[in-house]
Write a protein that holds these residues in place. Structure first.
Motif, PDB file in Angstrom:
ATOM      1  N   ARG A 392       0.809  -1.212   0.000  1.00 36.60           N
ATOM      2  CA  ARG A 392       0.000   0.000   0.000  1.00 36.60           C
ATOM      3  C   ARG A 392       0.848   1.272   0.000  1.00 36.60           C
ATOM      4  NH1 ARG A 392      -5.108  -1.650   4.034  1.00 36.60           N
ATOM      5  NH2 ARG A 392      -5.537  -3.626   2.969  1.00 36.60           N
ATOM      6  N   GLU A 393       2.080   1.166  -0.433  1.00 36.04           N
ATOM      7  CA  GLU A 393       2.924   2.356  -0.531  1.00 36.04           C
ATOM      8  C   GLU A 393       2.291   3.328  -1.515  1.00 36.04           C
ATOM      9  OE1 GLU A 393       7.323   3.799  -2.152  1.00 36.04           O
ATOM     10  OE2 GLU A 393       6.819   1.649  -2.087  1.00 36.04           O
ATOM     11  N   PRO A 394       2.084   4.581  -1.141  1.00 38.31           N
ATOM     12  CA  PRO A 394       1.465   5.544  -2.059  1.00 38.31           C
ATOM     13  C   PRO A 394       2.293   5.725  -3.330  1.00 38.31           C
ATOM     14  CG  PRO A 394       1.487   6.399   0.182  1.00 38.31           C
ATOM     15  CD  PRO A 394       2.349   5.167   0.188  1.00 38.31           C
ATOM     16  N   LEU A 395       1.606   6.000  -4.433  1.00 37.89           N
ATOM     17  CA  LEU A 395       2.297   6.208  -5.702  1.00 37.89           C
ATOM     18  C   LEU A 395       3.247   7.393  -5.615  1.00 37.89           C
ATOM     19  CD1 LEU A 395       2.496   5.233  -8.673  1.00 37.89           C
ATOM     20  CD2 LEU A 395       0.742   6.947  -9.229  1.00 37.89           C
ATOM     21  N   VAL A 396       2.862   8.427  -4.866  1.00 38.93           N
ATOM     22  CA  VAL A 396       3.745   9.562  -4.599  1.00 38.93           C
ATOM     23  C   VAL A 396       3.723   9.813  -3.095  1.00 38.93           C
ATOM     24  CG1 VAL A 396       3.341  10.594  -6.864  1.00 38.93           C
ATOM     25  CG2 VAL A 396       1.912  11.280  -4.924  1.00 38.93           C
ATOM     26  N   ALA A 405       6.047  14.427  -7.333  1.00 34.32           N
ATOM     27  CA  ALA A 405       4.635  14.252  -7.697  1.00 34.32           C
ATOM     28  C   ALA A 405       4.455  13.884  -9.161  1.00 34.32           C
ATOM     29  CB  ALA A 405       3.868  15.535  -7.396  1.00 34.32           C
ATOM     30  N   ALA A 406       5.548  13.628  -9.875  1.00 34.54           N
ATOM     31  CA  ALA A 406       5.490  13.439 -11.329  1.00 34.54           C
ATOM     32  C   ALA A 406       4.548  12.332 -11.786  1.00 34.54           C
ATOM     33  CB  ALA A 406       6.898  13.195 -11.871  1.00 34.54           C
ATOM     34  N   PRO A 407       4.494  11.174 -11.126  1.00 34.78           N
ATOM     35  CA  PRO A 407       3.599  10.121 -11.634  1.00 34.78           C
ATOM     36  C   PRO A 407       2.126  10.522 -11.668  1.00 34.78           C
ATOM     37  CG  PRO A 407       5.225   9.185 -10.151  1.00 34.78           C
ATOM     38  CD  PRO A 407       5.358  10.662 -10.035  1.00 34.78           C
ATOM     39  N   VAL A 408       1.660  11.228 -10.631  1.00 34.73           N
ATOM     40  CA  VAL A 408       0.264  11.668 -10.625  1.00 34.73           C
ATOM     41  C   VAL A 408       0.063  12.804 -11.617  1.00 34.73           C
ATOM     42  CG1 VAL A 408      -1.564  12.716  -9.229  1.00 34.73           C
ATOM     43  CG2 VAL A 408      -0.195  10.859  -8.284  1.00 34.73           C
ATOM     44  N   ALA A 409       1.046  13.695 -11.723  1.00 33.60           N
ATOM     45  CA  ALA A 409       0.955  14.771 -12.712  1.00 33.60           C
ATOM     46  C   ALA A 409       0.892  14.205 -14.128  1.00 33.60           C
ATOM     47  CB  ALA A 409       2.142  15.716 -12.568  1.00 33.60           C
ATOM     48  N   ALA A 410       1.642  13.160 -14.393  1.00 36.13           N
ATOM     49  CA  ALA A 410       1.628  12.542 -15.715  1.00 36.13           C
ATOM     50  C   ALA A 410       0.282  11.890 -16.002  1.00 36.13           C
ATOM     51  CB  ALA A 410       2.748  11.514 -15.820  1.00 36.13           C
ATOM     52  N   PHE A 411      -0.302  11.253 -15.006  1.00 36.44           N
ATOM     53  CA  PHE A 411      -1.652  10.687 -15.164  1.00 36.44           C
ATOM     54  C   PHE A 411      -2.649  11.787 -15.504  1.00 36.44           C
ATOM     55  CE2 PHE A 411      -5.654  10.597 -12.812  1.00 36.44           C
ATOM     56  CZ  PHE A 411      -6.340   9.633 -13.542  1.00 36.44           C
ATOM     57  N   ALA A 412      -2.601  12.899 -14.739  1.00 37.04           N
ATOM     58  CA  ALA A 412      -3.542  13.996 -14.977  1.00 37.04           C
ATOM     59  C   ALA A 412      -3.351  14.575 -16.376  1.00 37.04           C
ATOM     60  CB  ALA A 412      -3.365  15.084 -13.918  1.00 37.04           C
ATOM     61  N   PRO A 422      -9.363  16.048 -14.682  1.00 31.34           N
ATOM     62  CA  PRO A 422      -9.536  15.242 -13.465  1.00 31.34           C
ATOM     63  C   PRO A 422      -9.299  16.049 -12.196  1.00 31.34           C
ATOM     64  CG  PRO A 422      -7.325  14.949 -14.298  1.00 31.34           C
ATOM     65  CD  PRO A 422      -7.988  15.950 -15.214  1.00 31.34           C
ATOM     66  N   PHE A 423      -9.634  15.454 -11.079  1.00 33.92           N
ATOM     67  CA  PHE A 423      -9.348  15.990  -9.748  1.00 33.92           C
ATOM     68  C   PHE A 423      -8.316  15.063  -9.124  1.00 33.92           C
ATOM     69  CE2 PHE A 423     -11.317  18.206  -5.904  1.00 33.92           C
ATOM     70  CZ  PHE A 423     -10.361  17.784  -5.000  1.00 33.92           C
ATOM     71  N   THR A 424      -7.124  15.584  -8.875  1.00 29.83           N
ATOM     72  CA  THR A 424      -6.097  14.783  -8.208  1.00 29.83           C
ATOM     73  C   THR A 424      -5.635  15.498  -6.948  1.00 29.83           C
ATOM     74  OG1 THR A 424      -4.293  15.779  -9.503  1.00 29.83           O
ATOM     75  CG2 THR A 424      -5.285  13.756 -10.355  1.00 29.83           C
ATOM     76  N   HIS A 425      -5.280  14.731  -5.943  1.00 23.59           N
ATOM     77  CA  HIS A 425      -4.740  15.292  -4.707  1.00 23.59           C
ATOM     78  C   HIS A 425      -3.844  14.249  -4.061  1.00 23.59           C
ATOM     79  CE1 HIS A 425      -4.851  16.890  -0.471  1.00 23.59           C
ATOM     80  NE2 HIS A 425      -4.650  18.002  -1.167  1.00 23.59           N
ATOM     81  N   PHE A 426      -2.583  14.622  -3.863  1.00 24.38           N
ATOM     82  CA  PHE A 426      -1.587  13.695  -3.330  1.00 24.38           C
ATOM     83  C   PHE A 426      -1.556  12.430  -4.201  1.00 24.38           C
ATOM     84  CE2 PHE A 426      -2.002  15.595   1.218  1.00 24.38           C
ATOM     85  CZ  PHE A 426      -1.432  16.771   0.771  1.00 24.38           C
ATOM     86  N   ASN A 427      -1.794  11.256  -3.609  1.00 25.56           N
ATOM     87  CA  ASN A 427      -1.721  10.012  -4.384  1.00 25.56           C
ATOM     88  C   ASN A 427      -3.097   9.506  -4.805  1.00 25.56           C
ATOM     89  OD1 ASN A 427      -2.325   9.254  -1.597  1.00 25.56           O
ATOM     90  ND2 ASN A 427      -2.103   7.142  -2.295  1.00 25.56           N
ATOM     91  N   ARG A 428      -4.046  10.448  -4.957  1.00 31.04           N
ATOM     92  CA  ARG A 428      -5.409  10.016  -5.275  1.00 31.04           C
ATOM     93  C   ARG A 428      -5.954  10.738  -6.500  1.00 31.04           C
ATOM     94  NH1 ARG A 428      -5.144  11.253  -0.128  1.00 31.04           N
ATOM     95  NH2 ARG A 428      -6.149  13.245  -0.575  1.00 31.04           N
ATOM     96  N   ALA A 456      -0.017   5.641 -14.629  1.00 26.73           N
ATOM     97  CA  ALA A 456       0.225   5.341 -13.212  1.00 26.73           C
ATOM     98  C   ALA A 456       0.718   3.900 -13.046  1.00 26.73           C
ATOM     99  CB  ALA A 456      -1.033   5.578 -12.403  1.00 26.73           C
ATOM    100  N   ASP A 457       0.160   2.997 -13.831  1.00 28.42           N
ATOM    101  CA  ASP A 457       0.603   1.600 -13.766  1.00 28.42           C
ATOM    102  C   ASP A 457       2.092   1.480 -14.083  1.00 28.42           C
ATOM    103  OD1 ASP A 457      -1.997   0.833 -13.195  1.00 28.42           O
ATOM    104  OD2 ASP A 457      -2.456   0.228 -15.251  1.00 28.42           O
ATOM    105  N   GLU A 458       2.510   2.220 -15.102  1.00 26.71           N
ATOM    106  CA  GLU A 458       3.922   2.169 -15.506  1.00 26.71           C
ATOM    107  C   GLU A 458       4.826   2.650 -14.371  1.00 26.71           C
ATOM    108  OE1 GLU A 458       6.863   3.942 -18.997  1.00 26.71           O
ATOM    109  OE2 GLU A 458       4.692   4.150 -19.160  1.00 26.71           O
ATOM    110  N   ALA A 459       4.396   3.720 -13.695  1.00 31.55           N
ATOM    111  CA  ALA A 459       5.183   4.233 -12.573  1.00 31.55           C
ATOM    112  C   ALA A 459       5.177   3.248 -11.405  1.00 31.55           C
ATOM    113  CB  ALA A 459       4.644   5.584 -12.132  1.00 31.55           C
ATOM    114  N   ALA A 460       4.048   2.574 -11.207  1.00 32.46           N
ATOM    115  CA  ALA A 460       3.946   1.640 -10.084  1.00 32.46           C
ATOM    116  C   ALA A 460       4.816   0.411 -10.279  1.00 32.46           C
ATOM    117  CB  ALA A 460       2.480   1.225  -9.905  1.00 32.46           C
ATOM    118  N   THR A 461       4.980  -0.026 -11.501  1.00 33.82           N
ATOM    119  CA  THR A 461       5.708  -1.258 -11.758  1.00 33.82           C
ATOM    120  C   THR A 461       7.172  -1.035 -12.153  1.00 33.82           C
ATOM    121  OG1 THR A 461       4.882  -1.231 -14.034  1.00 33.82           O
ATOM    122  CG2 THR A 461       3.613  -2.492 -12.412  1.00 33.82           C
TER     123      THR A 461
END
Length: 462
Positions: A392-396, A405-412, A422-428, A456-461
């Motif tokens: 459960r480690e947060p993506l960022v 914060a790049a992985p979430v920014a890239a998703f957005a 979208p609405f993003t905040h921290f790792n959500r 996000a999947d790419e960043a997670a793996t």
């Protein structure tokens, strides 16, 4: 000439693309933006909006999956709300709050009629932060106590008491201007501070922690406990079974006022008039804003229980605002009730949430390695993005910025490129479209987010 097409198929011209340069120049030269390092931002100039969509000056369309700031419940440019404001402006644009006004009184009555049993009056403010400020003031004046308890992972506004009660990093730079603010841990089973394994355990242990906090702070010093019925920006944290009822019991036991902050979830976001209707708990004061008139004219307020209202029958309330219950804002609020009832807004929110959003998001847990948990209700959901569903480690990291914060920014960015804002905040990532969104647009928007999660999947793996 660039044009956009409204929900009825009619075509409308957009301002000339060269007008964008003036918008950018005025904004960058003279507008001071919230929560931002002014030289590091590049706000998107928006030319028009209609329904669940808005357009930039080049004619690019974006599905508004954040309802701007989770306030545009009836969407952009709803004709009934626009007409109500126009009609009111033609008759009486403003009046001071010491005088009686028809739309102000009507809206107050309409709000009380849909509030839980035992609520009597409404004090109007200009927005949600002020609503929380004044609810706390009512609690303090009616109890003669000073302290107010609030959760970590909360947001109650940026004015002095509201930011003091806020439990997220936006408070850090502001300090705690209100010395009576005390924080506690609320329930959050996915990252339980109580090492709980079930919702029932989380509820029981969170309530035990809250009672211990009350006892250690001194019950006779505590005026109020303020809780977002469903925590908003900080995670769409849904209360576990029995939690809000337990808060009510603790407040009764120790003579504390229970304030339900419904600035985000009030007026249909969860498929109920008030979020408290879905979860129980019987607060003494309910704060609201945003969805009461979709923010067409700034408006918020406090719904006041009979018990609290009576404290001010012969004792003056020490507080007021020049624009309390502004007629233009209240006219849009009255129209909001008419639209909700005529168009079955609450029923459609429940239907779309249960039939479309929830099953779609729950599938993502199995199909995306970056999705750890989804949670929510109605048209208010959070997707928790992680590096590893097992740990459960947060993506960022918490409160990440810049490269962190790049992985979430890239998703957005991927979602925006495909036409969904979208609405993003921290790792959500939060799902909060206008309540009037069509089923086709909702399905299309979710499909875009589904595809964008590949980033996000790419960043997670990796």
């Amino acid at each position: 000439m660039t044009k956009y097409t409204d929900r009825h198929g009619a075509s409308h011209p957009l301002p000339a693309p060269e007008a964008e340069a003036q918008v950018r120049a005025d904004d960058r030269g003279h507008v001071f933006h919230s929560w931002s390092a002014q030289g590091l931002i590049d706000p998107l100039p928006v030319a028009a909006g209609e329904g669940s969509t808005f357009w930039d000056y080049d004619g690019n369309a974006y599905l508004d999956f954040s309802s701007q700031l989770v306030n545009l419940n009836l969407g952009h440019q709803h004709p009934d709300l626009v007409a109500a404001i126009q009609q009111q402006a033609g008759r009486l644009s403003t009046i001071q709050p010491a005088m009686a006004n028809d739309v102000r009184g009507e809206l107050a009555r309409l709000i009380v009629e849909v509030a839980p049993e035992g609520f009597e009056k409404v004090f109007f403010t200009n927005g949600g932060a002020e609503a929380n400020e004044y609810a706390v003031r009512m609690a303090r004046q009616s109890t003669g106590r000073h302290k107010v308890l609030s959760m970590y992972r909360s947001y109650h506004g940026s004015t002095s008491t509201a930011i003091s009660l806020t439990g997220d990093p936006r408070r850090w730079a502001n300090g705690t201007p209100d010395s009576g603010a005390v924080r506690f841990f609320g329930p959050y089973l996915y990252r339980s501070p109580f090492h709980a394994e079930t919702p029932e355990q989380e509820s029981e242990r969170a309530l035990a922690h809250l009672e211990q906090t009350i006892q250690l702070e001194g019950p006779a010093t505590i005026a109020a406990i303020i809780i977002e019925t469903v925590v908003g920006t900080n995670g769409v944290l849904v209360p576990p079974p029995g939690y809000l009822q337990g808060v009510r019991e603790l407040c009764d036991r120790y003579g504390i006022v229970y304030i339900a902050d419904e600035v985000m979830v009030g007026f249909g976001r969860l498929g109920e008039w008030f979020g408290i209707d879905a979860y129980g708990g019987r607060p003494d004061l309910i704060t609201f804003a945003k969805g009461v008139n979709s923010g067409y004219v700034p408006l918020g307020g406090v719904v006041i229980s009979e018990r609290i209202a009576k404290a001010f029958d012969t004792t003056p309330f020490a507080g007021g605002l020049t624009y309390s219950g502004h007629p233009l804002a209240c006219a849009a609020g009255v129209a909001t009730f008419e639209v909700f009832r005529r168009d079955g807004i609450l029923e459609r929110v429940r239907d779309l949430g249960e039939r479309i959003v929830e099953p779609t998001l729950r599938r993502w847990v199995d199909t995306h390695p970056s999705v750890g948990e989804v949670r929510g209700r109605g048209l208010f959901w959070a997707v928790e993005l992680v590096r590893d569903p097992q740990t459960r480690e947060p993506l960022v990291p918490f409160n990440a910025s810049g490269a962190d914060a790049a992985p979430v920014a890239a998703f957005a960015a991927a979602a925006k490129k495909a036409g969904v804002w979208p609405f993003t905040h921290f790792n959500r990532m939060h799902v909060a479209p206008p309540l009037v969104i069509s089923e086709d647009d909702l399905v299309r928007g979710l499909a875009v987010l589904d595809e964008a999660l590949a980033v996000a999947d790419e960043a997670a793996t990796s």
